[in-house]
Design an enzyme around this catalytic site. Structure first.
Site, short mmCIF file in Angstrom:
data_model
loop_
_atom_site.label_atom_id
_atom_site.label_comp_id
_atom_site.label_asym_id
_atom_site.label_seq_id
_atom_site.Cartn_x
_atom_site.Cartn_y
_atom_site.Cartn_z
N GLU A 156 0.64 -1.13 0.27
CA GLU A 156 -0.11 0.09 0.02
C GLU A 156 0.91 1.25 -0.13
O GLU A 156 0.95 2.05 0.97
CB GLU A 156 -1.05 -0.16 1.23
CG GLU A 156 -1.98 -1.33 1.03
CD GLU A 156 -2.93 -1.11 2.20
OE1 GLU A 156 -2.87 -0.33 3.24
OE2 GLU A 156 -4.12 -1.60 2.07
N GLU A 312 -6.32 -8.48 -0.90
CA GLU A 312 -6.73 -8.28 0.47
C GLU A 312 -8.38 -8.24 0.54
O GLU A 312 -8.92 -7.39 0.07
CB GLU A 312 -6.10 -7.24 1.32
CG GLU A 312 -4.59 -7.50 1.60
CD GLU A 312 -4.00 -6.19 2.62
OE1 GLU A 312 -4.76 -5.64 3.02
OE2 GLU A 312 -2.79 -5.92 2.33
C1 GLA Z 1 -4.17 -2.82 4.87
C2 GLA Z 1 -2.91 -3.41 4.96
C3 GLA Z 1 -2.55 -5.00 5.72
C4 GLA Z 1 -3.52 -4.82 6.94
C5 GLA Z 1 -4.89 -4.46 6.55
C6 GLA Z 1 -6.00 -4.66 7.58
O1 GLA Z 1 -5.13 -3.40 3.86
O2 GLA Z 1 -2.17 -3.66 3.71
O3 GLA Z 1 -1.12 -4.98 6.05
O4 GLA Z 1 -2.91 -3.75 7.72
O5 GLA Z 1 -5.01 -3.25 5.85
O6 GLA Z 1 -7.33 -4.31 7.31
#
Ligand code: GLA
Ligand code: ZN
Length: 676
Positions: A156, A312
């Site tokens: 991210e 994710e």
């Molecule tokens: C983000 C991060 C992850 C985790 C999630 C939790 O998307 O990339 O590492 O912290 O949030 O929802």
């Protein structure tokens, strides 16, 4: 039509998640259980190493790959594959301590202490060097391992750094862009309030303790942040490509995140992936939410116009929202299959196993602290895993869309920054969603495209709040309509150019006045408790927030305002231009009017759903194809049973059984995956 398969050697829907064996290296029994549970849950792909730098390089230049060696072998032996992350998302403490230049500086010039994550300076040559070393070591060591299928770059990417290195890089970027200071002063209109720069060194990034009134500066800074982040990312790509030229790279995006222009970022990655965390509630509001999420999936697919990855999602709840509600039974299946319906070839989670301590210990996971398979969440994940394993034929299939919505990051940045209208709440995305929802609920495949995309393949393009129009976009819109396209624009259309300078000579800019056959003279901003009325075909609609005051030159007026001093002025127009039509909506409504207009334009453009049946409220259908077969995902987002019919007969993808089109029932949250 060619299938576009992310991993041709592993042509399955990827199912799995972020896996942190480095947190459990002193618990061999846990690691062993992970492998048993991975197979049991139908997971086939683990994403590892995202935050493992401190484990991999415990002190400068000292490397220890033992936990990854074991993970690669264990996962592969158990039939799984690995997505390997570069660890730049969180650096070891020794690195910050020894080389403080890697720490990020905020816009108020305070420098961060070591801690948290996602907080490095993206200009620091030292950080670039250190990431290149660790990335290169990983690529060299695992590049030939048969388990490796993809690189996950950092995590991210986001945020900005105002340190001296970044400020200097910004000035150099500006020099390359504008050539001379004189030109920059002109493009930024700095004669305003005596903001003229007489030396490059006077230019500072925007800050609330300094300059935030020069909109050209703010806009260019955001573009620079994207440029600099992409530059950092490209260094990461280079460092792994050297050893693994054939392993695709991705980085996980965050939907309509405003910190980066994802169209620019996605140019350099092979596959787009994103992190999806909707707040499902289990009530009627989930239907609108489902449409919003579908729109983000479509955005991600449209970034490269091919299948993407849902990198994710949570199998149950998150931990970082004010209220972290569980997904209701069935919602996990539905929201996962929704991603596939819109072109994802993966369902991946944060996280595989709940950590024992620190801030994410209560974030949902496939494996809870109880450590076994006897949980509702594990059962639901496994049930999904079974279904996903029967979808191999869908992997790599494409989405064909005849309708598109125009969205551009610079446009939103400039619009949001404008001291005008409802100053702090321009509502571009809710407006976009008001136009997306009517397409979604009718089961119409839709691309979310940018200014550089090819317009020719669409019959209908909707452009909500496209405030920034440069010469190229102006010409593209004119050509699109002239050659037979239907284009719908809204209020605040074509006010400024690419540097946020207002167009002179009337709105919308340039030849668009002719294309649309209207002139917009002013924009009225209403207070939240005010409204206007617009009547069309005996139906009355409510105008809220923003009303453009326009007059028609050559356009036909289809609806007028019916109150206030602009009673009788046009509120909705159409102009024939060449072989096509240019529609203009002058006001914001809460959604009914957008729905009515979209429905009318779909039938004028002969755009239909591949499902071809009436869809009740809460049910929708989206399709993918390999050119021979059409796959339709019929999804029920309501908590009641719904029925529909289709003029086609179908087979169920998962077991080949026949489904007669005349009556199809869907239980609450059910998804049927059909083929014809
Ligand atoms: C983000 C991060 C992850 C985790 C999630 C939790 O998307 O990339 O590492 O912290 O949030 O929802
Ligand atoms: Zn910096």
């Amino acid at each position: 039509m060619k299938k576009d398969i992310i991993c041709p050697d592993f042509p399955h829907i990827l199912h799995g998640g972020d896996y942190n064996p480095d947190q459990w290296s002193d618990c061999p029994d846990v690691l062993e259980e992970d492998m048993r549970l991975m197979k049991l849950s139908g997971c086939n792909t683990m994403t590892v190493g995202i935050f493992s730098w401190a484990k991999l390089e415990p002190s400068e230049g000292v490397f220890d790959f033992s936990f990854l060696d074991k993970t690669f072998d264990d996962v592969y032996r158990n039939g799984g594959r690995i997505i390997l992350a570069t660890p730049s998302g969180a650096r070891p403490a020794w690195l910050s301590q020894k080389y403080p230049e890697v720490l990020r500086t905020f816009s108020d010039r305070r420098t961060a202490l070591h801690g948290k994550r996602h907080n490095h300076c993206y200009t620091s040559p030292l950080y670039l060097e250190k990431t290149a070393i660790i990335n290169g070591k990983l690529a060299e060591r695992y590049g030939k391992h048969p388990a490796l299928i993809m690189w996950h770059l950092s995590n991210e990417y986001g945020g900005e750094c105002h340190c001296a290195l970044c400020r200097e890089a910004f000035r150099n970027w500006l020099k390359a862009k504008y050539g001379s200071l004189d030109n920059l002063n002109k493009q930024w209109w700095t004669s305003f309030w005596a903001h003229t720069y007489t030396d490059w060194s006077q230019i500072e990034p925007p800050s609330h303790i300094g300059e935030d009134c020069v909109h050209g500066l703010t806009l260019d800074w955001k573009r620079f942040v994207t440029h600099q982040t992409a530059d950092f990312m490209r260094h990461e790509i280079e460092s792994v490509r050297k050893y693994t030229p054939d392993i695709p790279v991705t980085t996980n995006l965050m939907g309509f995140y405003q910190g980066l222009d994802y169209r620019e970022i996605s140019k350099y990655i092979d596959v787009v992936s994103w992190d999806n965390y909707p707040s499902w509630k289990g009530d009627g509001s989930d239907i609108d939410l489902a449409s919003e999420i579908a729109c983000v999936h479509d955005l991600n697919r449209s970034l490269k116009h091919k299948p993407f990855m849902m990198m994710e999602s949570t199998p149950s709840c998150v931990n970082w929202k004010p209220f972290n509600k569980l997904k209701r039974p069935g919602q996990h299946m539905l929201s996962s299959l929704q991603a596939i319906a819109h072109g994802s070839d993966t369902v991946q989670y944060f996280q595989w196993r709940k950590s024992r301590g620190c801030s994410e210990k209560f974030h949902g996971a496939v494996v809870d602290h109880v450590g076994n398979e006897n949980t509702r969440v594990f059962r639901e994940v496994s049930e999904l895993g079974k279904r996903l394993s029967k979808l191999d034929q869908i992997v790599g299939t494409q989405t064909v869309a005849k309708a598109a919505i125009l969205y551009d990051w610079s446009n939103q940045w400039a619009l949001d920054d404008a001291n005008a209208f409802c100053k702090d709440n321009k509502k571009l995305l809710p407006t976009l969603n008001n136009f997306y929802r009517p397409l979604w609920k009718r089961g119409i495949n839709t691309d979310i495209i940018g200014f550089e995309d090819n317009f020719d393949k669409y019959s209908l393009i909707i452009a909500p709040m496209i405030y920034m129009v440069d010469g190229r976009l102006e010409k593209k819109i004119a050509d699109f309509v002239e050659t037979g396209g239907t284009f719908l624009a809204t209020y605040v259309f074509g006010l400024v150019n690419e540097n946020d300078l207002c167009h002179l000579g009337g709105t919308p800019c340039g030849s668009l006045k002719k294309v649309f056959g209207i002139i917009s003279e002013e924009t009225d901003t209403l207070y939240p408790d005010e409204s206007n009325k617009v009547t069309m075909d005996d139906k009355t609609f409510t105008a809220v927030d923003l009303c453009d005051l326009i007059h028609a030159e050559t356009a036909d007026v289809l609806a007028n305002y019916s109150s206030d001093f602009y009673t009788g002025m046009p509120a909705f127009t159409v102009n024939r231009y060449g072989k096509g039509k240019a529609y203009f909506i002058a006001f914001r409504d809460k959604g009914d009017f957008a729905d009515t207009v979209v429905s009318k334009l779909l039938s004028e453009c002969h755009i239909t759903s591949d499902f071809d049946g009436e869809l009740p409220y809460g049910m929708t259908a989206h399709s993918r194809t390999d050119g021979d077969s059409i796959y339709v995902f019929l999804e029920n987002f309501s908590s009641s049973e719904l029925s529909t019919s289709s003029k086609f007969n179908w087979t169920k993808v998962e077991d080949g059984s026949a489904v007669t089109g005349s009556k199809i029932n869907l239980k609450p949250y059910e998804t049927l995956i059909l083929k014809r």
